[in-house]
Design a protein around this motif. Structure first.
Motif, PDB file in Angstrom:
ATOM      1  N   LYS A  39      -5.944  15.925  30.877  1.00  0.00           N
ATOM      2  CA  LYS A  39      -6.143  17.259  30.308  1.00  0.00           C
ATOM      3  C   LYS A  39      -7.427  17.293  29.497  1.00  0.00           C
ATOM      4  CE  LYS A  39      -3.398  20.310  29.295  1.00  0.00           C
ATOM      5  NZ  LYS A  39      -2.440  21.343  28.831  1.00  0.00           N
ATOM      6  N   LYS A  40      -8.129  18.426  29.534  1.00  0.00           N
ATOM      7  CA  LYS A  40      -9.326  18.577  28.731  1.00  0.00           C
ATOM      8  C   LYS A  40      -8.938  18.738  27.253  1.00  0.00           C
ATOM      9  CE  LYS A  40     -11.226  22.078  30.911  1.00  0.00           C
ATOM     10  NZ  LYS A  40     -12.261  23.089  31.289  1.00  0.00           N
ATOM     11  N   SER A  42     -10.375  20.413  25.153  1.00  0.00           N
ATOM     12  CA  SER A  42     -10.536  21.812  24.753  1.00  0.00           C
ATOM     13  C   SER A  42      -9.361  22.679  25.196  1.00  0.00           C
ATOM     14  CB  SER A  42     -11.847  22.373  25.300  1.00  0.00           C
ATOM     15  OG  SER A  42     -11.927  22.189  26.697  1.00  0.00           O
ATOM     16  N   ASP A  43      -8.520  22.180  26.098  1.00  0.00           N
ATOM     17  CA  ASP A  43      -7.289  22.900  26.433  1.00  0.00           C
ATOM     18  C   ASP A  43      -6.217  22.654  25.361  1.00  0.00           C
ATOM     19  OD1 ASP A  43      -8.295  23.993  28.759  1.00  0.00           O
ATOM     20  OD2 ASP A  43      -7.526  22.386  30.050  1.00  0.00           O
ATOM     21  N   TYR A  45      -7.101  21.708  22.069  1.00  0.00           N
ATOM     22  CA  TYR A  45      -7.688  22.302  20.875  1.00  0.00           C
ATOM     23  C   TYR A  45      -8.788  23.274  21.316  1.00  0.00           C
ATOM     24  CZ  TYR A  45      -5.245  18.707  18.188  1.00  0.00           C
ATOM     25  OH  TYR A  45      -4.275  17.911  17.623  1.00  0.00           O
ATOM     26  N   PRO A  46      -8.437  24.537  21.548  1.00  0.00           N
ATOM     27  CA  PRO A  46      -9.394  25.500  22.101  1.00  0.00           C
ATOM     28  C   PRO A  46     -10.614  25.774  21.224  1.00  0.00           C
ATOM     29  CG  PRO A  46      -7.162  26.257  22.467  1.00  0.00           C
ATOM     30  CD  PRO A  46      -7.072  25.091  21.540  1.00  0.00           C
ATOM     31  N   ASN A  47     -10.580  25.380  19.949  1.00  0.00           N
ATOM     32  CA  ASN A  47     -11.782  25.529  19.117  1.00  0.00           C
ATOM     33  C   ASN A  47     -12.936  24.682  19.631  1.00  0.00           C
ATOM     34  OD1 ASN A  47     -10.150  23.252  18.253  1.00  0.00           O
ATOM     35  ND2 ASN A  47     -11.521  23.029  16.503  1.00  0.00           N
ATOM     36  N   THR A  49     -13.754  24.496  22.876  1.00  0.00           N
ATOM     37  CA  THR A  49     -14.175  25.052  24.166  1.00  0.00           C
ATOM     38  C   THR A  49     -15.689  25.267  24.208  1.00  0.00           C
ATOM     39  OG1 THR A  49     -12.054  26.167  24.448  1.00  0.00           O
ATOM     40  CG2 THR A  49     -13.892  26.977  25.774  1.00  0.00           C
ATOM     41  N   ASP A  53     -15.677  19.424  26.367  1.00  0.00           N
ATOM     42  CA  ASP A  53     -14.617  19.756  27.324  1.00  0.00           C
ATOM     43  C   ASP A  53     -14.173  18.537  28.133  1.00  0.00           C
ATOM     44  OD1 ASP A  53     -14.451  22.660  26.878  1.00  0.00           O
ATOM     45  OD2 ASP A  53     -16.501  22.678  27.640  1.00  0.00           O
TER      46      ASP A  53
END
Length: 343
Positions: A39-40, A42-43, A45-47, A49, A53
């Protein structure tokens, strides 16, 4: 410098990533997570993104040794001790953020944690309280990052204890932490509905950070230091405020002690001695600073020291980066110049 972060998806690992993306001399090359392989970040912790990534990998010690120079191990206590020896054996510099290498005394560690599987490394590791141990940290290949409560407590007490300005018995540390100090793992006690509008003490008389604080103060004093440590859970995400009481061993005024603290921490980039006010979480949260205030109660010949830190930064990821900077021979400040978020 290329670094790896082992255990990147906990709160500490995420803070390491966030801070290191702002470090001009560091590239995060590998991040690992047992729970989120593939998993990325950024997926999760979307901050992050569009900033970082990269995907989380399974732990591969050989790849980490081949591609990176320094490994941060942001793993639970008892897990690091099985990974760190493999990294050290392959020539990596390691900054461990668990409690597994913080103690000099094996019996103390095992009394408060569990049986140690690599006790031979305890003597080789350096306790990573950056303002106190910088010369040793610079020459070390294994640094044990202090706990968050011990960081706030030791920075407040070391100047007085090391110079025998307070009695070695009867010290009281009354400390409060935000809920992130418990980590990302779910527990009933840290649910929003349990903490919002609430304030409570926990692990009274048996919190393991007491033993860490006592060991380091005893080494500084070259005699046994015993203290009472009571942690509390704040209805806040982050930050530690410690109020510390100690009996003075000599007559000193508030002004004299404040002057002494200024001298002791002269040149320290991340310790601020407050002259005319006392620390608050709002002054430090979001930063790598430790703020310290001092007040003498002359009627009781007692000193009250108040310290404040962000538990995830100065108490964890930020101090780890400060230690990285020391180990690399750089200035202490790269990646750590954020100002506290007052609002």
């Amino acid at each position: 410098m290329k670094v790896s972060i082992i255990g990147a998806t906990g709160y500490t690992g995420a803070e390491l990533i966030r801070l290191l993306t702002q470090h001009p001399q560091v590239e995060v090359e590998i991040i690992t997570s047992n729970s989120f392989v593939g998993k990325k970040i950024s997926d999760i912790y979307p901050n992050l993104t569009g900033i970082i990534d990269m995907k989380c990998k399974e732990l591969n010690v050989e790849e980490i040794a081949e591609k990176t120079e320094v490994a941060f191990t942001a793993l639970p206590h008892g897990v690091s001790m099985d990974i760190v020896p493999q990294l050290v054996e392959r020539g990596l510099k390691v900054i461990d953020l668990s409690g597994d290498y913080r103690y000099q005394d094996l019996d103390t560690y095992q009394a408060w944690y569990k049986e140690h599987s690599s006790p031979e490394l305890l003597a080789k590791g350096t306790y990573g309280l950056a303002e106190y141990n910088s010369l040793k940290i610079k020459d070390s290949s294994l640094v044990a990052n202090p706990g968050c409560y011990p960081t706030a407590s030791l920075l407040a007490l070391m100047p007085l204890v090391e110079n025998s300005l307070v009695e070695k018995e009867g010290i009281i540390v009354d400390a409060k932490s935000g809920t992130t100090g418990a980590g990302r793992k779910l527990s009933r006690g840290t649910h929003f509905s349990e903490t919002e509008g609430n304030f409570k003490a926990y692990k009274v008389a048996n919190h393991r950070h007491r033993s860490e604080i006592e060991e380091k103060l005893s080494l500084a004093q070259t005699d046994d230091v015993q203290l009472t440590f009571t942690p509390h859970l704040l209805p806040a995400k982050r930050g530690i405020l410690a109020t510390i009481y100690a009996d003075l061993a000599c007559d000193k005024s508030t002004e004299e002690l404040i002057h002494y603290y200024h001298e002791f921490y002269d040149g320290a980039n991340f310790v601020r001695i407050l002259d005319n006010k006392l620390p608050q979480l709002k002054y430090v949260v979001g930063s790598n600073y430790c703020d310290i205030g001092v007040k003498v109660d002359q009627e009781r010949n007692q000193v009250i020291i108040i310290s404040a830190i962000d538990n995830l930064i100065k108490g964890s990821a930020g101090q780890a980066i400060q230690n990285l900077n020391l180990m690399a021979g750089w200035d202490e400040t790269p990646g750590l110049k954020q100002i506290g978020m007052y609002l």
